[in-house]
Design an enzyme around this catalytic site. Structure first.
Site, PDB file in Angstrom:
ATOM      1  N   GLY A   1      73.888  27.120 -44.390  1.00 16.16           N
ATOM      2  CA  GLY A   1      74.074  27.814 -45.657  1.00 16.16           C
ATOM      3  C   GLY A   1      72.842  28.576 -46.105  1.00 16.16           C
ATOM      4  CG  HIS A   2      71.090  30.618 -50.266  1.00 22.03           C
ATOM      5  ND1 HIS A   2      71.038  31.974 -50.039  1.00 22.03           N
ATOM      6  CD2 HIS A   2      70.188  30.378 -51.261  1.00 22.03           C
ATOM      7  CE1 HIS A   2      70.151  32.534 -50.846  1.00 22.03           C
ATOM      8  NE2 HIS A   2      69.624  31.586 -51.591  1.00 22.03           N
ATOM      9  CG  PHE A   3      68.363  26.476 -50.099  1.00 20.87           C
ATOM     10  CD1 PHE A   3      67.074  26.933 -50.340  1.00 20.87           C
ATOM     11  CD2 PHE A   3      69.300  26.579 -51.116  1.00 20.87           C
ATOM     12  CE1 PHE A   3      66.714  27.468 -51.574  1.00 20.87           C
ATOM     13  CE2 PHE A   3      68.955  27.118 -52.350  1.00 20.87           C
ATOM     14  CZ  PHE A   3      67.661  27.563 -52.579  1.00 20.87           C
TER      15      PHE A   3
END
Length: 284
Positions: free
Chosen positions: A263-265
């Site tokens: 995901g984003h992180f």
């Protein structure tokens, strides 16, 4: 091995930064995203500290850096970039590899396009410089702004800064959410619950639109200077999807791209794997 947590005065503000590794090694400057801090790079810095000199600052109003109120400091991407540019000059950094994630992109690309001689290479992790790649959440923000729906925008912003929203940002899209250390989103939540922190993040959130007009300038930098570039991207990111990572290949010839089931992180989950890609990228 050098392992330090430091502060330095930049334009009258105490800026916190993490420093690991040895100064005679290649330097990597790591610029974090929203609504995080240099803490997001903790695992990656540990993986790379034996072979590189790593510097990761917290922006003013973020993490452990000084946080003047919104009436004392104008929280814009231009102003925060100016602080980080002065931070680089004060520490006499450069040339270095620049790693950017999320907000680190527009902050770092402002500096790179202004001072290309500082940059040995780019490492880009879920940070956009093209209109391609705007994910579900980015489009939602764009739609609220287009419709002048301030209530919808404020509600969504509030969710993103809640503990539930932070957990979704860190765990959403990951392949093994049960393996992600909760300290990443709990640390973000702790910083956001300090006095005035959400007002600061709101100011930056509303200023994000100023970055789109800079895209052509950054793309000109890519075309003209052709920085060696490594893309490491969580392809399940609701802010910036896979086509945002692919888009860099339109302008940069010497580019390596790796997309992860994350995901984003991304670094919460793939710090070891990303460290391996960085090692290979720099050593080649």
């Amino acid at each position: 091995m050098n392992n330090k947590n430091k502060t330095i005065k930049i334009n009258g503000l105490e800026i916190f930064y993490r420093e690991e590794g040895q100064q005679n090694k290649e330097t990597i400057l790591l610029l974090h995203g929203f609504p995080s801090s240099s803490y997001m790079f903790k695992g990656l810095m540990e993986e790379l500290s034996e072979d590189y000199h790593l510097i990761a600052p917290d922006y003013p109003g973020f993490g452990l850096s000084e946080a003047p109120t919104t009436s004392e400091f104008e929280y814009t991407f231009d102003n925060v970039s100016a602080i980080i540019e002065e931070f680089i000059a004060t520490l006499k950094l450069g040339p270095f590899y620049l790693l950017v994630q999320d907000y680190g992109g527009p902050i770092g690309f402002r500096i790179a396009s202004k001072k290309p001689e500082l940059i040995k290479g780019l490492i880009i992790q879920n940070a956009n410089a093209y209109m391609e790649g705007l994910g579900e959440w980015a489009k939602k923000i764009e739609q609220f702004q287009k419709n002048n729906d301030l209530e919808g925008l404020n509600n969504f912003k509030g969710y993103l800064m809640s503990l539930e929203g932070l957990k979704e940002q860190h765990l959403g899209g990951s392949s093994t959410p049960e393996n992600i250390d909760p300290s990443y989103y709990l640390m973000d939540n702790a910083f956001l619950n300090r006095t005035g922190a959400k007002e600061i993040q709101t100011a930056m959130f509303y200023n994000y639109g100023t970055n789109f007009s800079k895209y052509s300038e950054w793309q000109d930098y890519f075309k003209t200077h052709q920085p060696n570039t490594l893309i490491v991207w969580g392809e399940n990111d609701p802010f910036f999807n896979k086509s945002g990572g692919d888009a860099y290949g339109k302008d940069i010839k010497n580019i390596q791209s790796y997309f992860f089931n994350g995901g984003h992180f991304l670094l919460d989950e793939y710090a070891v794997e990303v460290a391996e890609k960085i090692q290979k990228f720099i050593k080649n």
